[in-house]
Write an enzyme that holds these catalytic residues in place. Sequence first.
Site, PDB file in Angstrom:
ATOM      1  N   GLY A  46      37.612  23.715  18.628  1.00  0.00           N
ATOM      2  CA  GLY A  46      36.886  22.480  19.597  1.00  0.00           C
ATOM      3  C   GLY A  46      35.516  22.774  19.697  1.00  0.00           C
ATOM      4  CD  GLN A  51      30.792  25.164  22.044  1.00  0.00           C
ATOM      5  OE1 GLN A  51      31.739  24.293  22.235  1.00  0.00           O
ATOM      6  NE2 GLN A  51      31.025  26.319  21.634  1.00  0.00           N
ATOM      7  CB  CYS A  89      33.847  30.624  23.003  1.00  0.00           C
ATOM      8  SG  CYS A  89      32.536  29.465  23.380  1.00  0.00           S
ATOM      9  CG  LEU A  90      32.885  27.674  17.711  1.00  0.00           C
ATOM     10  CD1 LEU A  90      33.021  26.025  17.452  1.00  0.00           C
ATOM     11  CD2 LEU A  90      33.412  28.354  16.284  1.00  0.00           C
ATOM     12  CG  HIS A 131      37.135  26.747  25.391  1.00  0.00           C
ATOM     13  ND1 HIS A 131      37.074  28.115  25.574  1.00  0.00           N
ATOM     14  CD2 HIS A 131      36.100  26.546  24.810  1.00  0.00           C
ATOM     15  CE1 HIS A 131      36.071  28.607  24.933  1.00  0.00           C
ATOM     16  NE2 HIS A 131      35.461  27.503  24.510  1.00  0.00           N
ATOM     17  CD  GLU A 132      35.760  22.990  23.083  1.00  0.00           C
ATOM     18  OE1 GLU A 132      34.275  22.997  23.181  1.00  0.00           O
ATOM     19  OE2 GLU A 132      36.177  24.031  22.586  1.00  0.00           O
ATOM     20  CG  HIS A 135      31.947  25.060  26.161  1.00  0.00           C
ATOM     21  ND1 HIS A 135      30.859  26.037  26.355  1.00  0.00           N
ATOM     22  CD2 HIS A 135      32.744  25.288  25.312  1.00  0.00           C
ATOM     23  CE1 HIS A 135      31.465  26.797  25.486  1.00  0.00           C
ATOM     24  NE2 HIS A 135      32.353  26.524  24.883  1.00  0.00           N
TER      25      HIS A 135
END
Length: 166
Positions: A46, A51, A89-90, A131-132, A135
């Site tokens: 995701g 991000q 997480c990225l 999660h997204e 963010h």
Amino acid sequence: MAVRELRYFGDPVLKSVCDPVTKFDKNLEALVKDLMDSVKLPGRAGLAANQIGVGLRAFSYDVQGLTGYVINPEVVEVSEETHEINEGCLSVPELWFPVVRPKRVVVRGVDVHNKPIEVEGFDVLAQCLQHETDHLDGKLYLDRLTPDRKKKALSQARDKDWFWKR
């Protein structure tokens, strides 16, 4: 293919609440295309707009063969049943910690034409959708860790070369 550069833990954009999308135009279509292109790289599930430095409520996902995006997402339903699942997480690369999440979630939002969409996810997709959405609300998965795990994660993050140093 337009893969956008990631922002990393420490960058204030990741802790800022994203603005709702109000203009449904070519710029939004370009953002969604970039989100979709950027999430397709190996190891990605995701990607939220902040991000990649864009403070708008939009994210893309690519989980277990299910690919899509949601604009102005809101979590509208979660299961009572939860599980502890490893999360990464990225924007916080190389760090994985167990997080308690509902096993099922429903997210509602709109597409690039402002038409309603709804995504129901179970297990890993449910985790990704939560999660997204987090963010976009200025939260990282680190904020959901137990105090001891969060302390350990923050300590490890500060030692990484990607940690945004001011």
